[in-house]
Design an enzyme around this catalytic site. Structure first.
Site, PDB file in Angstrom:
ATOM      1  CB  CYS A 130       4.423   4.830   6.783  1.00 34.18           C
ATOM      2  SG  CYS A 130       4.667   6.436   7.571  1.00 34.18           S
ATOM      3  CG  HIS A 168       5.325   6.543   2.516  1.00 35.58           C
ATOM      4  ND1 HIS A 168       4.008   6.174   2.625  1.00 35.58           N
ATOM      5  CD2 HIS A 168       5.603   7.312   3.600  1.00 35.58           C
ATOM      6  CE1 HIS A 168       3.502   6.691   3.732  1.00 35.58           C
ATOM      7  NE2 HIS A 168       4.451   7.380   4.345  1.00 35.58           N
ATOM      8  CD  GLU A 206       3.530   4.365  -0.487  1.00 33.33           C
ATOM      9  OE1 GLU A 206       2.938   5.138   0.277  1.00 33.33           O
ATOM     10  OE2 GLU A 206       4.406   3.558  -0.082  1.00 33.33           O
TER      11      GLU A 206
END
Length: 175
Positions: free
Chosen positions: A78, A157, A159
């Protein structure tokens, strides 16, 4: 022990650490240049790209550049992808660590966030020029995960999902 550093200047860097834990990849936060010395990989997380640029002091920036030049693996997600890009629109400073053009918030504002095939897009950049890089994954027909050398760039993302495959792809062969 081979560690992956997670740039811990701003953004949700701890969640990257949790994802690396889930992938069984040892990691440590990186805040200053010397923190990167013990690392064999680096995550440059999301957050806010202009803030990240302000927080990256010159010594840490040049250490990251040398790290990339030696072929160490880097995962830029990002905002990390934005600062790693060659060209950014609207125009802002970037480092050109990966030969792509991106448009900040290309998928829309925060309210336009979405998940597609286990990929979380939050104020995500759009890759508008991927000539010369390897496109590893697309979303809605557009590049979402690219690689140039040992630098892996994700507009999303990783994560924020339970899927650790992006971390394994980025660092598995190096650790």
């Amino acid at each position: 022990m081979n560690l992956v550093g997670v740039l811990a200047l701003q953004g949700d860097w701890r969640t990257h650490g949790e994802a690396l834990d889930a992938a069984r990849i040892p990691w440590k936060p990186v805040r200053v240049a010397r923190d990167l010395e013990a690392c064999r990989g680096l995550v440059i997380p999301g957050g806010e790209s202009t803030t990240l640029l302000r927080l990256l002091e010159p010594t840490l920036t040049s250490t990251i550049e040398r790290f990339i030049e030696t072929g160490q693996p880097v995962l830029a997600t990002c905002a990390g992808l934005i600062i790693a890009a060659r060209d950014v629109s609207p125009v802002q400073r970037s480092f050109g660590w990966i030969n792509i053009g991106v448009r900040r918030n290309g998928w829309g504002r925060h309210l336009d966030s979405f998940v597609d095939r286990n990929r979380a897009f939050i104020r995500a950049p759009r890759i508008v020029d991927a000539a010369g890089v390897e496109v590893l994954d697309t979303v809605r027909g557009e590049p979402a995960l690219v690689r140039q050398g040992a630098v892996l760039g994700a507009t999303f993302h990783p994560e924020l999902t339970q899927d650790v495959s992006v971390y394994q792809l980025a660092f598995g062969a190096f650790l």
